[in-house]
Enzyme design. Structure first.
Site, mmCIF file in Angstrom:
data_model
loop_
_atom_site.group_PDB
_atom_site.id
_atom_site.type_symbol
_atom_site.label_atom_id
_atom_site.label_comp_id
_atom_site.label_asym_id
_atom_site.label_seq_id
_atom_site.Cartn_x
_atom_site.Cartn_y
_atom_site.Cartn_z
ATOM 1 N N GLU A 146 -4.617 30.857 -16.040
ATOM 2 C CA GLU A 146 -3.705 29.838 -16.571
ATOM 3 C C GLU A 146 -4.460 28.541 -16.842
ATOM 4 O O GLU A 146 -5.141 28.000 -15.959
ATOM 5 C CB GLU A 146 -2.553 29.574 -15.598
ATOM 6 C CG GLU A 146 -1.545 28.574 -16.162
ATOM 7 C CD GLU A 146 -0.246 28.494 -15.377
ATOM 8 O OE1 GLU A 146 -0.188 29.019 -14.249
ATOM 9 O OE2 GLU A 146 0.726 27.897 -15.913
ATOM 10 N N GLU A 152 -4.746 19.813 -11.552
ATOM 11 C CA GLU A 152 -4.557 21.088 -10.849
ATOM 12 C C GLU A 152 -5.782 21.993 -10.869
ATOM 13 O O GLU A 152 -5.822 22.988 -10.144
ATOM 14 C CB GLU A 152 -3.326 21.812 -11.407
ATOM 15 C CG GLU A 152 -2.047 20.991 -11.173
ATOM 16 C CD GLU A 152 -0.770 21.707 -11.581
ATOM 17 O OE1 GLU A 152 -0.741 22.944 -11.609
ATOM 18 O OE2 GLU A 152 0.210 20.998 -11.900
ATOM 19 N N ASP A 179 0.519 27.522 -21.008
ATOM 20 C CA ASP A 179 1.780 26.986 -20.483
ATOM 21 C C ASP A 179 2.084 25.688 -21.234
ATOM 22 O O ASP A 179 1.242 24.779 -21.272
ATOM 23 C CB ASP A 179 1.584 26.734 -18.983
ATOM 24 C CG ASP A 179 2.797 26.131 -18.288
ATOM 25 O OD1 ASP A 179 3.497 25.317 -18.902
ATOM 26 O OD2 ASP A 179 3.013 26.452 -17.109
ATOM 27 N N THR A 180 3.282 25.595 -21.824
ATOM 28 C CA THR A 180 3.618 24.411 -22.632
ATOM 29 C C THR A 180 3.574 23.119 -21.818
ATOM 30 O O THR A 180 3.223 22.060 -22.347
ATOM 31 C CB THR A 180 5.024 24.538 -23.263
ATOM 32 O OG1 THR A 180 5.980 24.770 -22.221
ATOM 33 C CG2 THR A 180 5.084 25.679 -24.270
ATOM 34 N N TYR A 181 3.925 23.196 -20.534
ATOM 35 C CA TYR A 181 3.897 22.003 -19.679
ATOM 36 C C TYR A 181 2.487 21.419 -19.615
ATOM 37 O O TYR A 181 2.280 20.205 -19.744
ATOM 38 C CB TYR A 181 4.405 22.366 -18.274
ATOM 39 C CG TYR A 181 4.129 21.335 -17.214
ATOM 40 C CD1 TYR A 181 4.941 20.214 -17.077
ATOM 41 C CD2 TYR A 181 3.036 21.470 -16.352
ATOM 42 C CE1 TYR A 181 4.673 19.254 -16.103
ATOM 43 C CE2 TYR A 181 2.773 20.524 -15.382
ATOM 44 C CZ TYR A 181 3.583 19.423 -15.255
ATOM 45 O OH TYR A 181 3.319 18.474 -14.306
ATOM 46 N N HIS A 182 1.497 22.286 -19.421
ATOM 47 C CA HIS A 182 0.103 21.834 -19.331
ATOM 48 C C HIS A 182 -0.457 21.486 -20.712
ATOM 49 O O HIS A 182 -1.206 20.520 -20.857
ATOM 50 C CB HIS A 182 -0.756 22.896 -18.649
ATOM 51 C CG HIS A 182 -0.335 23.198 -17.256
ATOM 52 N ND1 HIS A 182 -0.510 22.320 -16.216
ATOM 53 C CD2 HIS A 182 0.308 24.274 -16.730
ATOM 54 C CE1 HIS A 182 -0.018 22.842 -15.101
ATOM 55 N NE2 HIS A 182 0.489 24.025 -15.386
ATOM 56 N N HIS A 205 3.735 30.693 -20.435
ATOM 57 C CA HIS A 205 4.784 30.010 -19.695
ATOM 58 C C HIS A 205 5.458 28.997 -20.614
ATOM 59 O O HIS A 205 4.771 28.272 -21.330
ATOM 60 C CB HIS A 205 4.200 29.232 -18.505
ATOM 61 C CG HIS A 205 4.104 30.021 -17.252
ATOM 62 N ND1 HIS A 205 3.365 29.614 -16.159
ATOM 63 C CD2 HIS A 205 4.686 31.206 -16.887
ATOM 64 C CE1 HIS A 205 3.487 30.505 -15.192
ATOM 65 N NE2 HIS A 205 4.276 31.481 -15.607
ATOM 66 N N ARG A 211 9.577 19.703 -16.377
ATOM 67 C CA ARG A 211 9.846 20.993 -15.741
ATOM 68 C C ARG A 211 11.329 21.240 -15.478
ATOM 69 O O ARG A 211 11.694 22.059 -14.645
ATOM 70 C CB ARG A 211 9.024 21.171 -14.461
ATOM 71 C CG ARG A 211 7.531 21.105 -14.730
ATOM 72 C CD ARG A 211 6.701 21.668 -13.607
ATOM 73 N NE ARG A 211 5.823 22.728 -14.084
ATOM 74 C CZ ARG A 211 4.645 23.031 -13.541
ATOM 75 N NH1 ARG A 211 4.210 22.383 -12.506
ATOM 76 N NH2 ARG A 211 3.926 24.000 -14.011
ATOM 77 N N GLU A 240 9.486 28.720 -16.715
ATOM 78 C CA GLU A 240 9.075 28.160 -15.438
ATOM 79 C C GLU A 240 9.741 26.790 -15.290
ATOM 80 O O GLU A 240 9.661 25.958 -16.186
ATOM 81 C CB GLU A 240 7.552 28.017 -15.428
ATOM 82 C CG GLU A 240 6.962 27.853 -14.057
ATOM 83 C CD GLU A 240 5.447 27.911 -14.076
ATOM 84 O OE1 GLU A 240 4.894 28.627 -13.251
ATOM 85 O OE2 GLU A 240 4.816 27.226 -14.901
HETATM 86 MN MN MN Z 1 2.734 27.659 -15.501
#
Ligand code: MN
Length: 289
Positions: A146, A152, A179-182, A205, A211, A240
């Protein structure tokens, strides 16, 4: 294509009651797959989980973040060995429940690092992941790293960084998880990273910038879903979301889940399931234009 949901949308524990809550919740909301945070493969009851998943007709995947004690990118060989041992057990448990995808921060400790990764640490992680790729392949489990933000992991934070890192892993059974958040924190947009990793992208994700509920933050979903369609992505797309309404002893503090973004897991999950399916359905018509 399977549409999935992370178990922590419903529960912070994986005992029988927690599993039931997550599996029934995922099923009721309309998902195909449950992503199980498998941080503790020793206490995880795979036989029970498999039975419950089969009864519900749900597929499963597994994810985790390594800790300081199991960091594959450590310069300490005993810590790398502990990480490799942990991930072998996770692969065993995932194979037992019939899962195909192991994803998450399985290349380094999931935490804020106090300095950049070292050359030796990077090489340690790449070598271990090459061996784990082979171990997983023998058991029908593929690994996907990921791409997470700078707070992180310090090994890579962009899709291109992951691609460069993977060149040093050199195993076809180890790919990429976006992951779109990251992406929203580190990438220049939500389109190019998917094109750049088209042949290695296994897992996605979908998470909002805070989130919470999809569509209530600053993520641009249009380019993301159009790019998935453009590359013919067929891996799982997994929702997520984290709120202090559901607390996990292992995950909540690591992910800095300090506030409450929702109270109703069932409503949140059903909304995200519709959101993702509607988005994928819509982009499929682009081929007709
Ligand atoms: Mn994720």
């Amino acid at each position: 294509m399977q549409i999935g949901v992370h178990a922590q949308v419903f529960t912070g524990t994986l005992d029988e009651a927690g599993l039931r809550t997550a599996i029934e919740g995922a099923k009721a909301a309309g998902y195909d797959l449950l992503e199980v945070p498998l941080m503790n493969p020793v206490t995880f009851d795979s036989a029970l989980t498999k039975r419950m998943l089969d009864d519900a007709g749900l597929a499963a995947s597994a994810s985790l973040g390594l800790t300081e004690a199991t960091d594959l990118s450590s310069e300490d060989d005993s810590i790398v060995a502990a990480g490799e041992e942990l991930l072998e057990r996770v692969i065993d448990r995932l194979a037992e429940i019939g899962g195909r995808d192991l994803c998450g921060v399985i290349h380094s400790a999931m935490r804020k690092h106090e300095g950049p990764a070292t050359e030796r640490g990077r090489a340690n992680s790449q070598a271990a992941l090459g061996r784990l790729g082979a171990y997983g392949q023998e058991r029908g489990v593929r690994l996907s790293l990921e791409v997470v933000n700078r707070y992180e992991s310090n090994l890579f934070n962009t899709a291109r960084g992951a691609r460069d890192f993977l060149a040093g892993v050199g195993h076809e059974n180890v790919g990429i998880h976006l992951d779109t958040y990251h992406m929203n924190i580190e990438e220049s947009d939500n389109w190019q990273p998917i094109l750049d990793t088209a042949t290695q992208l296994n897992y996605a994700h979908v998470g909002e910038s805070h989130r919470g509920y999809l569509g209530t933050g600053s993520i641009e979903y249009g380019p993301f879903f159009r790019a998935l369609e453009r590359i013919g992505f067929d891996g799982p797309v997994v929702f997520e979301s984290f709120s202090s309404a559901v607390v996990s002893a292992e995950l909540s503090n690591t992910l800095a889940v300090w506030r409450n973004l929702w109270n109703d897991s069932a409503d949140l999950a059903a909304h995200a399931n519709r959101f993702i399916r509607d988005s994928m359905l819509a982009v499929r018509t682009i081929a007709l234009h």
